[in-house]
Design an enzyme around this catalytic site. Structure first.
Site, PDB file in Angstrom:
ATOM      1  N   GLY A 116      79.205  17.127  89.360  1.00 49.40           N
ATOM      2  CA  GLY A 116      77.965  16.562  88.839  1.00 49.40           C
ATOM      3  C   GLY A 116      78.188  16.188  87.397  1.00 49.40           C
ATOM      4  O   GLY A 116      78.521  17.038  86.582  1.00 49.40           O
ATOM      5  N   HIS A 117      78.091  14.908  87.101  1.00 46.03           N
ATOM      6  CA  HIS A 117      78.307  14.452  85.729  1.00 46.03           C
ATOM      7  C   HIS A 117      77.012  13.882  85.179  1.00 46.03           C
ATOM      8  O   HIS A 117      76.385  13.060  85.830  1.00 46.03           O
ATOM      9  CB  HIS A 117      79.379  13.354  85.693  1.00 46.03           C
ATOM     10  CG  HIS A 117      80.741  13.864  86.011  1.00 46.03           C
ATOM     11  ND1 HIS A 117      81.800  13.049  86.323  1.00 46.03           N
ATOM     12  CD2 HIS A 117      81.222  15.120  86.065  1.00 46.03           C
ATOM     13  CE1 HIS A 117      82.873  13.796  86.556  1.00 46.03           C
ATOM     14  NE2 HIS A 117      82.538  15.050  86.408  1.00 46.03           N
ATOM     15  N   GLN A 172      85.491  18.960  88.288  1.00 45.30           N
ATOM     16  CA  GLN A 172      85.756  20.418  88.252  1.00 45.30           C
ATOM     17  C   GLN A 172      86.602  20.796  87.025  1.00 45.30           C
ATOM     18  O   GLN A 172      86.499  20.132  86.018  1.00 45.30           O
ATOM     19  CB  GLN A 172      86.415  20.891  89.552  1.00 45.30           C
ATOM     20  CG  GLN A 172      85.485  20.874  90.767  1.00 45.30           C
ATOM     21  CD  GLN A 172      85.391  19.527  91.446  1.00 45.30           C
ATOM     22  OE1 GLN A 172      86.389  18.869  91.632  1.00 45.30           O
ATOM     23  NE2 GLN A 172      84.194  19.115  91.797  1.00 45.30           N
ATOM     24  N   GLY A 185      71.704  23.096  91.215  1.00 46.01           N
ATOM     25  CA  GLY A 185      70.570  23.674  90.483  1.00 46.01           C
ATOM     26  C   GLY A 185      70.758  25.161  90.197  1.00 46.01           C
ATOM     27  O   GLY A 185      69.889  25.796  89.602  1.00 46.01           O
ATOM     28  N   ASP A 188      82.066  21.809  84.597  1.00 38.07           N
ATOM     29  CA  ASP A 188      80.828  21.710  83.795  1.00 38.07           C
ATOM     30  C   ASP A 188      81.097  21.784  82.297  1.00 38.07           C
ATOM     31  O   ASP A 188      80.284  22.299  81.530  1.00 38.07           O
ATOM     32  CB  ASP A 188      79.820  22.812  84.198  1.00 38.07           C
ATOM     33  CG  ASP A 188      79.578  22.822  85.695  1.00 38.07           C
ATOM     34  OD1 ASP A 188      79.401  21.732  86.250  1.00 38.07           O
ATOM     35  OD2 ASP A 188      79.591  23.910  86.298  1.00 38.07           O
ATOM     36  N   LYS A 201      82.600  16.808  80.865  1.00 33.40           N
ATOM     37  CA  LYS A 201      83.608  15.736  81.013  1.00 33.40           C
ATOM     38  C   LYS A 201      82.962  14.356  81.106  1.00 33.40           C
ATOM     39  O   LYS A 201      83.503  13.385  80.588  1.00 33.40           O
ATOM     40  CB  LYS A 201      84.463  15.969  82.276  1.00 33.40           C
ATOM     41  CG  LYS A 201      85.370  17.176  82.176  1.00 33.40           C
ATOM     42  CD  LYS A 201      86.142  17.367  83.460  1.00 33.40           C
ATOM     43  CE  LYS A 201      85.279  17.711  84.643  1.00 33.40           C
ATOM     44  NZ  LYS A 201      84.576  19.005  84.568  1.00 33.40           N
TER      45      LYS A 201
HETATM   46  P1  IMP Z   1      83.466  23.575  96.645  1.00 34.02           P
HETATM   47  O1  IMP Z   1      84.230  22.658  95.743  1.00 34.02           O
HETATM   48  O2  IMP Z   1      82.091  23.083  96.973  1.00 34.02           O
HETATM   49  O3  IMP Z   1      84.263  23.936  97.866  1.00 34.02           O
HETATM   50  O4  IMP Z   1      83.239  24.947  95.852  1.00 34.02           O
HETATM   51  C1  IMP Z   1      84.316  25.820  95.529  1.00 34.02           C
HETATM   52  C2  IMP Z   1      84.106  26.458  94.166  1.00 34.02           C
HETATM   53  O5  IMP Z   1      84.192  25.472  93.165  1.00 34.02           O
HETATM   54  C3  IMP Z   1      82.730  27.107  93.982  1.00 34.02           C
HETATM   55  O6  IMP Z   1      82.862  28.229  93.126  1.00 34.02           O
HETATM   56  C4  IMP Z   1      81.920  26.025  93.284  1.00 34.02           C
HETATM   57  O7  IMP Z   1      80.837  26.559  92.556  1.00 34.02           O
HETATM   58  C5  IMP Z   1      82.990  25.439  92.375  1.00 34.02           C
HETATM   59  N1  IMP Z   1      82.723  24.050  92.002  1.00 34.02           N
HETATM   60  C6  IMP Z   1      82.939  22.944  92.746  1.00 34.02           C
HETATM   61  N2  IMP Z   1      82.602  21.838  92.048  1.00 34.02           N
HETATM   62  C7  IMP Z   1      82.198  22.253  90.846  1.00 34.02           C
HETATM   63  C8  IMP Z   1      81.742  21.558  89.658  1.00 34.02           C
HETATM   64  O8  IMP Z   1      81.669  20.340  89.584  1.00 34.02           O
HETATM   65  N3  IMP Z   1      81.419  22.350  88.607  1.00 34.02           N
HETATM   66  C9  IMP Z   1      81.520  23.704  88.635  1.00 34.02           C
HETATM   67  N4  IMP Z   1      81.942  24.385  89.709  1.00 34.02           N
HETATM   68  C10 IMP Z   1      82.263  23.663  90.803  1.00 34.02           C
END
Ligand code: IMP
Length: 429
Positions: free
Chosen positions: A40-41, A225, A307, A13, A16
C-alpha cells in the site's frame, strides 16, 4: 543507462511511495518488481492523496511510464479498480502509461480463499498475511502451474485455465481446510472480461526496459514491502513470498546488474511492522501510541491495505546495517522525521544483547532474533515543528545530529530526509 533501485530497509511501510514519487519526477520509467496488492503506497500531491496498491507510485507524474514486472503477482480486479479511481482523480492509465509483463502471474479468488483458509488453520501461529492471495499465487508459480498475465491476450483460454484451477483449489479448500467452495464458472467468466480490458497493456517488459536503458533513459525500480519481509533474507517464516530486495529487482524486471547505479534504502525514522514475528525495539503503551498516531491522519501507522494498527518501536540501526549488506545500499532516505518532534530524548537501537552477549549484526536465525534485547543509545530530541524545513540548515541542531548519527552508525549517507507527506517536504542533502 542508469537503473536506480528503491527498497524498504525495515518491515515495509517505510514511506517508499513518497520517495519513489519524488525520484520518479526525475526518471523516465518506474517499474514495480515484486509483490502484489499486499503493498500500500500513499502519495500526496498538493491536496490529492493517491492510495496505490499495484500501480507504481510514479503514475502520478505526467510523462512517466510505469511497468509491472514479471516478479509481480496481479489481481486483475484490483488493478482495474485502481485504474478507475485514478481516472476519477484525473489520471488516465492508458497502455502507453502502463505496461504489464506477460510473465507476471495472476491472482484469482482461489488464491485468496486458500490464503484465508491457510491462515486460519495456523491458529495462534498465524503469519498475519494481508489475505490478498500473495503466498498461494507465488506457490503456484514455483510449482509451475500458475497463470501468467500473457494469457490475458486470449480470454477464452484464460477462462478455461482459471476454471480448471478453481476446481483444483475447491478440492483443496474442502478436503484440507473444510472451507466453502467458490464458483468456478462465474470467476472464469469474470477473468475473460478482465482479459478483454487488460490485453492491450500486456507486453514483454524486459525487452522494453532493455531498450529504455540502451537509449540512456532512467529506470526507477520501485520495491514493495521491505528487506525483513524478503522470503530468503527476512524474518522467515514471518515474511512475504517474494524478494523485495535489490536482487529481487533484477530478477523481477529481467535486467542484469551492470545497469545498476543507485540503490536507495528507505528507512522510517522509527520502526514498524504488521503481522507476527520478533521485533527487538518494539514499544508498548504511551510511547507506542505517540509513534503510531490515532489513525485520524492518513500518515498514521495503520495499514494502507488492511487498516490494521502497526506495531511500532524506536529506530534500529542493526536492521539498517543488515539492509545495507543485503541490498548493497548506496544511500538512505530517512522518512517521517517530523513524527519525532516533541520527544525529549530519542533512544536508537545500536546493538543487541543476547543472553548477556552484545552483538552488532542482525541474526539470520529467527530463534536467536527472538532472544535479542535492544541496546539503546539515547540522543537529545527537539521541540520545534520541522514540517516547514526545506534544507538541512532549517532543522534544529538535535534533528541534524539524529541524521548524522544514522549516517555514522550505518556507514552510508542519508541523501533524502522527509519531514511531512507533501512532495515539497523532502530535504535533499
Ligand atoms: P503477505 O505478503 O500478504 O503474504 O503477508 C506476509 C507478511 O508480510 C505479513 O506479515 C504481512 O503483514 C507482511 N506484509 C505484506 N505486505 C506488506 C506491506 O506492504 N507492508 C507491511 N507489511 C506487509
Amino acid at each position: 543507462m542508469p537503473l536506480d533501485i528503491v527498497v524498504g530497509t525495515q518491515w515495509g511501510d517505510e514511506g517508499k511511495g513518497h520517495i519513489t514519487d519524488l525520484l520518479a519526477s526525475e526518471s523516465d520509467v518506474v517499474a514495480r518488481f515484486s509483490g502484489g496488492d499486499n503493498a500500500g503506497h500513499t502519495v500526496t500531491i498538493g491536496t490529492d492523496i493517491f492510495q496505490l496498491h499495484l500501480i507504481p507510485s510514479g503514475v502520478a507524474n505526467e510523462g512517466v511510464r510505469c511497468v509491472l514486472g514479471n516478479g509481480v503477482v496481479i489481481n486483475p480486479s484490483i488493478l482495474l479498480g485502481e485504474m478507475q479511481s485514478l481516472a476519477k482523480q484525473g489520471i488516465r492509465v492508458t497502455p502507453e502509461r502502463l505496461m504489464i509483463s506477460q510473465n507476471a502471474h495472476l491472482i484469482t479468488p482461489g488464491h485468496i480463499a486458500m490464503d484465508k483458509a491457510h491462515e486460519s488453520a495456523l491458529g495462534p501461529g498465524f503469519i498475519g498475511t494481508t489475505q490478498r492471495g500473495i503466498g498461494p499465487a507465488y506457490t503456484d508459480k514455483a510449482m509451475r502451474r500458475g497463470i501468467r498475465a500473457g494469457l490475458l491476450r486470449d480470454p477464452e483460454s484464460l477462462a478455461e485455465a482459471v476454471a480448471a484451477d478453481i476446481v483444483k483449489k475447491n478440492d483443496q479448500l474442502s478436503s484440507i481446510y473444510g472451507a466453502p467452495e467458490i464458483d468456478a464458472n462465474t470467476i472464469a467468466a469474470k477473468y475473460a472480461g478482465y482479459g478483454k480490458l487488460l490485453a492491450p497493456y500486456v507486453t514483454d517488459t524486459s525487452r522494453y526496459l532493455e531498450k529504455t536503458l540502451d537509449q540512456g533513459l532512467t529506470v526507477l525500480a520501485e520495491g514493495a514491502q521491505g528487506t525483513l519481509l524478503d522470503l530468503d533474507h527476512g524474518t522467515y517464516p514471518f515474511v512475504t513470498s517474494s524478494w523485495p530486495t535489490a536482487g529481487g529487482a533484477l530478477i523481477g524486471l529481467g535486467i542484469g546488474p551492470k545497469s545498476v547505479n543507485r540503490v536507495i534504502g528507505v528507512a522510517k525514522s522509527f520502526t514498524s511492522r504488521v503481522g507476527s514475528g520478533p521485533f527487538p525495539s518494539e514499544l508498548s503503551g504511551d510511547d507506542a501510541v505517540r509513534l503510531r498516531g490515532t489513525g485520524e491522519q492518513p500518515w498514521d501507522e495503520f495499514g494502507t491495505t488492511t487498516g490494521r494498527p502497526r506495531r511500532v518501536g524506536w529506530l534500529d540501526t542493526v536492521i539498517l546495517r543488515y539492509a545495507k549488506r543485503i541490498n548493497g545500499l548506496t544511500e538512505l532516505a530517512l522518512t517521517k522525521l517530523d513524527i519525532l518532534s516533541g520527544i525529549s530524548e530519542i533512544p536508537v537501537c545500536v546493538a543487541y544483547d543476547v543472553d548477556g552477549e552484545k552483538i552488532q549484526h542482525f541474526p539470520s536465525d529467527i530463534e536467536l532474533l527472538s532472544r535479542c534485547r535492544p541496546v539503546y543509545q539515547t540522543l537529545p530530541g527537539w521541540v520545534e515543528d520541522i514540517t516547514t524545513a526545506r534544507g538541512m540548515a532549517d532543522l534544529p541542531e538535535a534533528a541534524q545530529k539524529y541524521i548524522n548519527f544514522v549516517t555514522s552508525e550505518v556507514g552510508i549517507p542519508v541523501s533524502l530526509v522527509s519531514v511531512g507527506p507533501g512532495r515539497d517536504q523532502i530535504i535533499r542533502r
